[in-house]
Motif scaffolding. Structure first.
Motif, PDB file in Angstrom:
ATOM      1  N   TRP A   1      42.291  15.795  61.688  1.00 14.24           N
ATOM      2  CA  TRP A   1      41.505  14.680  62.217  1.00 14.24           C
ATOM      3  C   TRP A   1      40.785  14.001  61.064  1.00 14.24           C
ATOM      4  CZ3 TRP A   1      42.781  13.740  67.020  1.00 14.24           C
ATOM      5  CH2 TRP A   1      43.158  14.791  67.870  1.00 14.24           C
ATOM      6  N   PHE A   2      40.766  12.673  61.114  1.00 10.05           N
ATOM      7  CA  PHE A   2      40.069  11.887  60.088  1.00 10.05           C
ATOM      8  C   PHE A   2      38.724  11.442  60.650  1.00 10.05           C
ATOM      9  CE2 PHE A   2      44.637  11.246  59.217  1.00 10.05           C
ATOM     10  CZ  PHE A   2      44.675  11.893  57.987  1.00 10.05           C
ATOM     11  N   VAL A   3      37.652  11.820  59.955  1.00 13.03           N
ATOM     12  CA  VAL A   3      36.300  11.571  60.444  1.00 13.03           C
ATOM     13  C   VAL A   3      35.465  10.906  59.353  1.00 13.03           C
ATOM     14  CG1 VAL A   3      36.406  13.526  62.036  1.00 13.03           C
ATOM     15  CG2 VAL A   3      35.540  13.891  59.723  1.00 13.03           C
ATOM     16  N   LYS A   4      34.345  10.336  59.777  1.00 12.14           N
ATOM     17  CA  LYS A   4      33.465   9.643  58.835  1.00 12.14           C
ATOM     18  C   LYS A   4      32.437  10.583  58.220  1.00 12.14           C
ATOM     19  CE  LYS A   4      33.922   5.214  61.247  1.00 12.14           C
ATOM     20  NZ  LYS A   4      33.221   4.166  62.036  1.00 12.14           N
ATOM     21  N   ALA A   5      32.118  11.674  58.924  1.00 15.47           N
ATOM     22  CA  ALA A   5      31.119  12.620  58.419  1.00 15.47           C
ATOM     23  C   ALA A   5      31.344  13.974  59.065  1.00 15.47           C
ATOM     24  CB  ALA A   5      29.711  12.122  58.704  1.00 15.47           C
ATOM     25  N   LEU A   6      30.766  15.004  58.457  1.00 15.09           N
ATOM     26  CA  LEU A   6      30.854  16.365  58.979  1.00 15.09           C
ATOM     27  C   LEU A   6      29.482  16.815  59.461  1.00 15.09           C
ATOM     28  CD1 LEU A   6      33.078  17.882  56.145  1.00 15.09           C
ATOM     29  CD2 LEU A   6      33.812  17.328  58.472  1.00 15.09           C
ATOM     30  N   PRO A   7      29.422  17.679  60.457  1.00 13.18           N
ATOM     31  CA  PRO A   7      28.125  18.127  60.978  1.00 13.18           C
ATOM     32  C   PRO A   7      27.467  19.125  60.034  1.00 13.18           C
ATOM     33  CG  PRO A   7      29.903  19.243  62.130  1.00 13.18           C
ATOM     34  CD  PRO A   7      30.551  18.272  61.195  1.00 13.18           C
TER      35      PRO A   7
ATOM     36  N   ILE B   1      27.920  23.311  56.618  1.00  9.05           N
ATOM     37  CA  ILE B   1      28.732  22.734  57.699  1.00  9.05           C
ATOM     38  C   ILE B   1      28.660  23.652  58.919  1.00  9.05           C
ATOM     39  CG2 ILE B   1      31.054  22.079  58.414  1.00  9.05           C
ATOM     40  CD1 ILE B   1      31.655  21.494  55.455  1.00  9.05           C
ATOM     41  N   MET B   2      28.338  23.098  60.062  1.00 11.39           N
ATOM     42  CA  MET B   2      28.267  23.881  61.301  1.00 11.39           C
ATOM     43  C   MET B   2      29.674  23.933  61.919  1.00 11.39           C
ATOM     44  SD  MET B   2      24.554  23.032  63.024  1.00 11.39           S
ATOM     45  CE  MET B   2      24.699  24.421  64.126  1.00 11.39           C
TER      46      MET B   2
ATOM     47  N   LEU C   1      21.418  17.579  60.191  1.00 14.05           N
ATOM     48  CA  LEU C   1      20.763  16.519  59.437  1.00 14.05           C
ATOM     49  C   LEU C   1      20.870  15.202  60.181  1.00 14.05           C
ATOM     50  CD1 LEU C   1      19.432  15.566  56.792  1.00 14.05           C
ATOM     51  CD2 LEU C   1      21.738  15.253  55.856  1.00 14.05           C
ATOM     52  N   ASP C   2      22.029  14.944  60.811  1.00 13.07           N
ATOM     53  CA  ASP C   2      22.250  13.720  61.575  1.00 13.07           C
ATOM     54  C   ASP C   2      22.995  14.080  62.862  1.00 13.07           C
ATOM     55  OD1 ASP C   2      22.773  11.255  62.612  1.00 13.07           O
ATOM     56  OD2 ASP C   2      24.070  10.575  60.974  1.00 13.07           O
ATOM     57  N   PRO C   3      22.274  14.350  63.951  1.00 17.17           N
ATOM     58  CA  PRO C   3      22.932  14.758  65.202  1.00 17.17           C
ATOM     59  C   PRO C   3      23.901  13.713  65.760  1.00 17.17           C
ATOM     60  CG  PRO C   3      20.588  15.256  65.276  1.00 17.17           C
ATOM     61  CD  PRO C   3      20.801  14.418  64.049  1.00 17.17           C
TER      62      PRO C   3
ATOM     63  N   VAL D   1      27.858  14.057  65.825  1.00 15.35           N
ATOM     64  CA  VAL D   1      28.629  14.754  66.856  1.00 15.35           C
ATOM     65  C   VAL D   1      29.379  13.761  67.732  1.00 15.35           C
ATOM     66  CG1 VAL D   1      28.460  16.216  68.893  1.00 15.35           C
ATOM     67  CG2 VAL D   1      27.132  16.767  66.848  1.00 15.35           C
ATOM     68  N   ASP D   2      28.717  12.689  68.145  1.00 17.54           N
ATOM     69  CA  ASP D   2      29.382  11.685  68.988  1.00 17.54           C
ATOM     70  C   ASP D   2      30.546  11.037  68.255  1.00 17.54           C
ATOM     71  OD1 ASP D   2      27.639  12.133  71.088  1.00 17.54           O
ATOM     72  OD2 ASP D   2      26.202  10.618  70.397  1.00 17.54           O
ATOM     73  N   ASP D   3      30.366  10.775  66.970  1.00 15.11           N
ATOM     74  CA  ASP D   3      31.453  10.187  66.180  1.00 15.11           C
ATOM     75  C   ASP D   3      32.642  11.143  66.083  1.00 15.11           C
ATOM     76  OD1 ASP D   3      29.938   7.917  65.740  1.00 15.11           O
ATOM     77  OD2 ASP D   3      29.148   8.634  63.813  1.00 15.11           O
ATOM     78  N   LEU D   4      32.354  12.445  65.922  1.00 19.97           N
ATOM     79  CA  LEU D   4      33.422  13.444  65.836  1.00 19.97           C
ATOM     80  C   LEU D   4      34.205  13.522  67.145  1.00 19.97           C
ATOM     81  CD1 LEU D   4      31.481  16.291  64.007  1.00 19.97           C
ATOM     82  CD2 LEU D   4      33.520  15.145  63.133  1.00 19.97           C
ATOM     83  N   ILE D   5      33.485  13.530  68.259  1.00 23.44           N
ATOM     84  CA  ILE D   5      34.149  13.612  69.558  1.00 23.44           C
ATOM     85  C   ILE D   5      35.053  12.407  69.764  1.00 23.44           C
ATOM     86  CG2 ILE D   5      33.754  13.567  72.055  1.00 23.44           C
ATOM     87  CD1 ILE D   5      31.188  15.198  71.539  1.00 23.44           C
ATOM     88  N   ALA D   6      34.550  11.236  69.395  1.00 31.49           N
ATOM     89  CA  ALA D   6      35.350  10.013  69.547  1.00 31.49           C
ATOM     90  C   ALA D   6      36.581  10.034  68.642  1.00 31.49           C
ATOM     91  CB  ALA D   6      34.489   8.791  69.241  1.00 31.49           C
ATOM     92  N   ALA D   7      36.419  10.547  67.415  1.00 34.49           N
ATOM     93  CA  ALA D   7      37.534  10.557  66.458  1.00 34.49           C
ATOM     94  C   ALA D   7      38.618  11.542  66.846  1.00 34.49           C
ATOM     95  CB  ALA D   7      37.008  10.891  65.066  1.00 34.49           C
ATOM     96  N   CYS D   8      38.241  12.573  67.614  1.00 28.10           N
ATOM     97  CA  CYS D   8      39.191  13.655  67.916  1.00 28.10           C
ATOM     98  C   CYS D   8      39.788  13.552  69.308  1.00 28.10           C
ATOM     99  CB  CYS D   8      38.501  15.004  67.751  1.00 28.10           C
ATOM    100  SG  CYS D   8      37.927  15.290  66.062  1.00 28.10           S
TER     101      CYS D   8
END
Length: 633
Positions: free
Chosen positions: A583-589, A596-597, A619-621, A624-631
């Motif tokens: 998966w390609f994402v903009k940031a990691l949790p 990394i969590m 650091l930036d909750p 999570v929404d961005d990750l869910i959308a990307a995946c």
């Protein structure tokens, strides 16, 4: 001489287990007395966990091949040690007697000594599952050299890393190998690996496929062209604590760990555990499907069976070639009695047709075994009913590269099996379950961390060239214990159930791969800035590999970049590490400290987005929404 502590009943087990707790040194001394020693020990066990300086049978001298081969010859010389089953079913099977194996090991030992190998030298072995692979291992042991077997599916870079770390000056390989319907170059992989190795390294090449190979004069040697020496090669005396082999396993950092096993303790435990767990009887035929590139192949295909004078199967090919019934055909034809394999293979065969084993006549089977990862309940019941016909003992074994042999299981028919539970510890093994603070958990069905409280002979001695790493990985986390890295719980009868890794290691088809080394390979792609790897549930492999990658620029053609990343990982580590999802994402949790969590990534990858738990420490909750959308599929 009768094997000490050969368990025949549950009453035997409880009596011997109690004795092993109250008289541990006498217990192990009696087991060791079964074998031939060139010089006896003066101390059974010394040292401790704190500095990882445990030593077994101090002062003793031996050679493990004298116990695997020479001592059997008066009785078993003409009995089979191995039946080799080639990849192609049209190629004849080969039966190798103990006398023939003894002769071939002596000849190989002469060849190695002529190439300059002597006691203490490291020899890398990169070969398919052919008899010469086992012969090479035993020949190294006979002359006191240290073998490090590298799974022949690993990449040139992975092979080079291991050769460099062990400082091996000889590689034993084949020209090529057969795997299913493919012919794969082996020598070319070795050639590529050696370009990344410091100093000159010789190769001894076994002809298997008659493939064309690049040749280096005075550095490359064909085995079949070396001069035959028929003189006996007497086993070299080694100290009990001399290194027998190094086997590399993945850790939570990027560099693989060279797990070191020494001769005396490993020998005692390998023979003891093989005879008891599998309830092997003279005349039986045992089949362990593991490759010798893994610890299971070392202990339960080579050393354990040979120490017991057993007859085993060596299978070159893949389990479903040329058809999905190859395993059942081999069992039926050879009348296999014990079949030891991985849950991954069981699930694969089950998926190909749950009723297929019923077409084969396999009354010879007495025992079924599993290894490498916890087996799920559906696969357990299918294995027991469809393959074992509800009459075979089923042993689910738990152990690790570092433990050298099986620690938890049900012993053949001695104990009733329980689906998904490994079982009880072997006598002499003292596991506990603790909480993260190191307090023992005694309540049943309470999850905790699995540790071992006392030394056992086949335990890891060090990590090659880096003893502090051994201490910090296995003995520092909880003072006074060996830390397995696995979670576990116990039922009311004391049976252990393993829940899986609690560190950053992924168990893919029973093979441990560190997340860090996969991430390092992913990050080699020119547009990948950072990546995180987690293990996710996979219906066949147990765990699959999921990659979250930050790229700059963001991929315009995502499928193309996914393919490139997968190829890069396969090239650097091997095809076994090829990701299942990318998966390609903009940031990691990440937490505020930069960690990394991974539990969040794992939940998202498995589609459990409503079970993410507390995300307030990120650091930036909003990540999570961005990750869910990307995946989203």
């Amino acid at each position: 001489m009768q094997v000490p502590f050969q368990l025949q009943s549950i009453e035997d087990y409880h009596q011997v287990y109690a004795y092993s707790k109250t008289h541990p040194l006498d217990f192990w001394s009696q087991l060791a007395s079964y074998y031939q020693w060139m010089q006896p020990w003066h101390t059974v066990c010394e040292g401790g966990f704190d500095q990882a300086d445990v030593r077994w049978f101090s002062g003793a001298k031996l050679n493990i091949t004298a116990n695997c081969l020479d001592r059997h010859l008066p009785v078993l010389a003409q009995q089979p040690a191995f039946t080799w089953v080639p990849n192609d079913p049209r190629e004849p099977y080969v039966v190798i007697t103990y006398a023939e194996l003894h002769q071939r090991v002596q000849q190989m030992a002469w060849n190695l000594s002529h190439l300059g190998v002597s006691k203490g030298d490291r020899v890398a072995i990169y070969m398919p599952m052919i008899p010469e692979t086992v012969v090479a291992m035993l020949a190294c042991a006979r002359l006191g050299a240290i073998h490090t077997v590298v799974f022949a599916g690993f990449s040139a870079q992975s092979l080079a890393d291991r050769i460099n770390d062990a400082n091996a000056r000889l590689v034993i390989c084949t020209d090529g190998m057969y795997r299913g319907d493919k012919t794969i170059d082996v020598k070319s992989v070795v050639d590529e690996a050696l370009t990344a190795v410091d100093g000159e390294v010789r190769t001894l090449v076994v002809q298997r496929t008659s493939s064309e190979v690049h040749w280096r004069p005075n550095l490359d040697f064909w085995l079949h062209e070396l001069e035959v020496n028929h003189a006996p090669f007497h086993p070299v005396a080694t100290d009990a604590e001399d290194v027998l082999f190094i086997l590399y396993t993945s850790g939570s950092t990027g560099k693989p760990k060279g797990v070191v096993h020494t001769t005396g303790g490993y020998m005692v435990y390998a023979g003891y555990s093989f005879s008891n767990v599998f309830q092997y009887q003279p005349g039986d035929l045992f089949w362990c499907t593991a490759d010798v590139g893994w610890i299971t192949g070392h202990t339960y295909l080579v050393y354990g069976p040979l120490l017991a004078g057993a007859h085993s199967v060596i299978y070159e090919g893949v389990p479903v070639y040329p058809n999905p019934d190859r395993c059942w055909q081999i069992i039926e034809r050879l009348k296999v009695n014990q079949f030891y394999t991985a849950p991954t293979l069981i699930r694969s065969l089950m998926a190909l047709g749950p009723d297929r084993p019923s077409s084969f006549n396999m009354p010879s089977l007495k025992l079924l075994g599993t290894v490498g990862e916890p087996i799920n309940e559906e696969a357990w019941h299918w294995y027991y009913s469809q393959v074992g016909k509800d009459r075979c003992a089923l042993v689910d074994t738990w152990w690790q590269t570092e433990t050298g042999g099986i620690l938890l299981t049900t012993l053949g028919n001695i104990m009733p099996p329980k689906p998904t539970f490994a079982g009880l510890p072997l006598p002499g093994v003292h596991p506990k379950i603790i909480d993260p603070q190191g307090n023992e958990i005694t309540d049943p069905d309470t999850e905790g961390l699995l540790v071992v409280a006392q030394p056992w002979p086949s335990m890891i001695r060090t990590t090659w060239g880096d003893h502090p790493r051994c201490i910090s990985t296995y003995f520092s986390p909880f003072k006074g214990y060996y830390f397995t890295g696995d979670g576990a719980r116990r039922d009311e009868h004391g049976y252990f159930r393993i829940s899986g890794r609690v560190d950053d290691v992924i168990n893919v088809s029973g093979h441990r791969l560190g997340t860090a080394e996969i991430e390092n390979a992913v990050n080699e792609h020119p547009i990948v800035v950072e990546s995180a790897v987690v293990g996710v549930h996979h219906p066949i492999k147990g765990q699959g590999i999921c990659v979250f990658a930050i790229c700059n620029p963001f991929p315009e053609h995502e499928d193309l970049v996914r393919m490139e990343i997968a190829e890069e990982v396969s090239r650097i580590i091997g095809k076994i590490a090829k990701p299942d999802q990318i998966w390609f994402v903009k940031a990691l949790p990440k937490t505020r400290s930069g960690k990394i969590m991974r539990r969040i990534l794992r939940k998202i990858a498995e589609g459990h987005c409503d079970q993410l738990g507390d995300t307030s420490t990120l650091l930036d909750p909003s990540v999570v929404d961005d990750l869910i959308a990307a995946c989203k599929p």
